[in-house]
Scaffold this active site. Sequence first.
Site, short mmCIF file in Angstrom:
data_model
loop_
_atom_site.label_atom_id
_atom_site.label_comp_id
_atom_site.label_asym_id
_atom_site.label_seq_id
_atom_site.Cartn_x
_atom_site.Cartn_y
_atom_site.Cartn_z
CE LYS A 126 -25.24 18.67 -11.21
NZ LYS A 126 -23.81 17.85 -10.92
CD GLU A 153 -18.01 22.64 -10.02
OE1 GLU A 153 -17.66 23.34 -8.88
OE2 GLU A 153 -18.89 21.89 -9.75
CB SER A 158 -30.61 13.81 -13.35
OG SER A 158 -30.26 14.46 -14.69
#
Lengths: 263, 368
Positions: free
Chosen positions: B72, B94, B361
């Site tokens: 991210k 969010e 991830s």
Amino acid sequence: MNRIDKKFLNLRKEGKMAFMPFVVAGDPSFAMSIKIIKTLLKYADLLEIGFPYSDPLADGPVIQAADERALKAGMNTDKVFELITKVRFFSETPITVLVYANLVEQRGLEKFYKDAKKAGVDGILIPDVPLEEIEPYIKVSKKFQIRQILMASQTTDNERLKKISKLAKGYIYLVTILGTTGVRAGVEQVTLDLINKVKVVSNLPLAAGFGISKKSQVDELGRAGANGFIIGSRIIKILEGIENNERILYERLISYLNAITGK
Amino acid sequence: MPESLMTPLFELENSYKELIKDTNYKKELALLLNDFVGRPSPLMFAKKLTEYAGGARIYLKREDLNHTGAHKINNALGQALLAKHMGKKRIIAETGAGQHGVAAATAAAKIGLKCIVYMGEVDIHRQRPNVDRMKLLGAKIVAVRSASKTLKDAINEALRDWITNVKDSYYLLGSVLGPYPYPKMVRDFQIVIGKEARRQIMKKEGRLPDYLIACVGGGSNAIGLFYPFLKDRRVKMVGVEAGGKGIKTGKHAARFSGGSIGILHGTKSFVLQDRYGQINETHSVAAGLDYPSVGPEHSYLKSIKRVDYTYVTDKEAMKAFNILSELEGIIPAMESAHAIAYGIKLAKKLSKDKVIVINLSGRGDKDL
């Protein structure tokens, strides 16, 4: 002539603003909703009925809660049309529905507008379809002689305003605040300026909505040139909990409606 | 998308187009990715996992080793720099699992912006460590209590905040979702994963992999890995969705198995919905996969049959979570554990000369 056009024409002659209350269909239940609408229709020049939706992102917490109540009570697209059909038994007041795009898409564009026409809907407002995607909706709305209501807001630039005024029918919905639906204090200067800007490019009636709850706001918007005002969250808020407190909340609603319409 | 957001979206698109051509911006982002995030992330041969599966050779792309513990951050930094360039003072984000929230809070702290994060109440409870991290990083967390109280509702609230504060605020969306230009922009920032993996596997194996596997919530880590390989026709790709408690139970987030085309958050894609178009509540043990729609580009890649999409249940993911921890000494994020679970299943069926790259991830400290 479409009921919406006729109404605004008459009001203009009388020099009056249109009072346009908004409620969510089926909040808190089908039967109760019809009863509420009956009361509102004694005051309304035009009624806005919302299709309850799971993800109403243009709406604030009060309307979202109403949507959730209505869905919990078992409302769906079929039942909203059924409710409007029932309203048409006793009223000829113009009705605009507010519906999010996915509900229209899932029914199919053509079928949605056809069913809306059959139920007695005069105008359709889809808050999450932008100008860039509106063409197919306009086309179908013309076919069924329903007015496609478009929105303009503080962030709408002149070029977009021109396009909106060219495509819009019935009235232009003026979003008076940056934000979602809900109760706010006054009217911002930018909003008054926006009314002027729209008036320059369009002859359509202007209905102001979002954040309106007080008579003083309505008067201010009227002086600036608005032809109608929409009140949703405030009315829905008054009626919260009506299942358990019917008599008192109706009294409260009526005294509010008297005050806001100056009766 | 509501009219109030259309002009801001065009502004965003224009600023983005302008900025990605700017050499200084590229340098600034590259420096941050190297020195602050720790890129490139390694491509690791998972020896014991390979032996356990007994088939294809399994490599892990170690996005879990990035600063803040997931992919991210690649996107958060890219967009936060854009926000600064646009003169915005405040970032709205969010978050589902909290990984994007942490990344956004981190990028905001590093770059000098205020940050507010919307997070579903359910997710706040199940991803507590990330909530504490965001607070430490100076972000304000707003609990979202509407509807299913998860990622979908957090996006609704973030969009509402953006509509209200559009003049000084930047919406830093965390996945390849939402209105244009977000899906493209987020993809552009995540492509670094696939670009590195391509280079690394060529170095280690001297050839391209046979399979790429990634979990798909919104789908940003998957698109980041897949994109640079799309033209290599012999590289097969699999996106793994959250099967929750099983498709039949209705408690899942497998959009491609149980969904249909619909519109949510400004995107037309596969959506879990009822026949009227009301969006369904979803379920997954992994908060980051618990979302009723999927990035539109994934719907496209499915429609042209370039990528296969499958799902893994909560139970299978939890098992893979334990296996990877015990065999490789890596605690994966519960989201990534979905990719691992499918990777093990697939490797078992393949011969030993095949090569699989799984995108790991994120790390799983948040899931303990």
